[in-house]
Design an enzyme around this catalytic site. Sequence first.
Site, short mmCIF file in Angstrom:
data_model
loop_
_atom_site.label_atom_id
_atom_site.label_comp_id
_atom_site.label_asym_id
_atom_site.label_seq_id
_atom_site.Cartn_x
_atom_site.Cartn_y
_atom_site.Cartn_z
N HIS A 105 0.75 -1.19 0.15
CA HIS A 105 0.17 -0.04 0.09
C HIS A 105 0.87 1.17 -0.11
CE1 HIS A 105 -3.13 2.94 0.85
NE2 HIS A 105 -2.70 3.18 2.22
N HIS A 107 0.78 5.89 -1.04
CA HIS A 107 -0.17 6.96 -1.43
C HIS A 107 0.49 7.63 -2.53
CE1 HIS A 107 -1.58 7.09 3.23
NE2 HIS A 107 -2.29 6.22 2.29
N ASP A 130 0.17 -5.57 -20.53
CA ASP A 130 1.02 -6.67 -20.11
C ASP A 130 0.96 -6.65 -18.59
OD1 ASP A 130 2.44 -6.64 -22.50
OD2 ASP A 130 4.03 -5.58 -22.06
N HIS A 170 -8.16 7.75 -1.63
CA HIS A 170 -7.31 7.15 -0.55
C HIS A 170 -5.66 6.92 -1.27
CE1 HIS A 170 -6.36 3.78 2.74
NE2 HIS A 170 -5.20 4.99 2.50
N TYR A 224 6.25 -14.18 -18.00
CA TYR A 224 6.74 -13.42 -16.63
C TYR A 224 5.91 -14.30 -15.35
CZ TYR A 224 9.41 -10.66 -19.52
OH TYR A 224 10.45 -9.96 -20.31
ZN LIG Z 1 -3.19 4.70 3.40
#
Ligand SMILES: [Zn+2]
Length: 226
Positions: A105, A107, A130, A170, A224
């Site tokens: 995660h 930002h 891809d 977010h 891949y």
């Molecule tokens: Zn966050």
Amino acid sequence: MSALLDTISRLRAEVCTLHSELTRYELVVWTAGNVSARVPGADLMVIKPSGVSYADLTPESMVVTDFFGSPVDGEWVNPDLSSSSDTAAHGYVYRHMPDVGGVVHTHSTYATAWAARGEPIPCVLTMMGDEFGGDIPVGPFALIGDDSIGQGIVETLKASNSPAVLMQSHGPFTIGKDARAAVKAAVMCEEVARTVHISRQLGEPKPIDRQQIEALYARYQGVYGQ
Ligand SMILES: [Zn+2]
């Protein structure tokens, strides 16, 4: 050393090192952002500690929790550290997507700018075909504190080829077969968010036909592997 302890030690070193990729590619500021890895064969994950600067992260500071975010006793316990505030979302993904071995995660600026508008990133580049197999989708607005972020991530990603979702207002969450693949998806997500944004400044980028996107995705994933 037990096999589990051995695996956890290896993953703590790996997850610690992968955090330096988030700073290297300028995907994070301050202590925001996190990487986690599933511990194969156990309902456990290794994740970044809460509130520790990137420069101060060590393998020993990586926290081991179950998939509900509760710390798990063992030789790895560091009583001074708690896991990232996003631990519940990572755990929800591992509970509901058994093939996922890593979650990231951030930002990161451009991806988060698309999230702020609630606009999927359209598949207008072969590298998107891809890596993402189509648009990068937007997930629902959700607040931290219960399972709603995790639910939004899982519902959106299960309906898509993409290993990245832009959570509304977010930022991006990405998944992979392991933590390194999830970091790659986070880096690529920011890259295409930036390029498509720049492309838009001078006109409307041309869409790629669905059939061509499918061909790109099938070839790349075949070579891949995901
Ligand atoms: Zn966050």
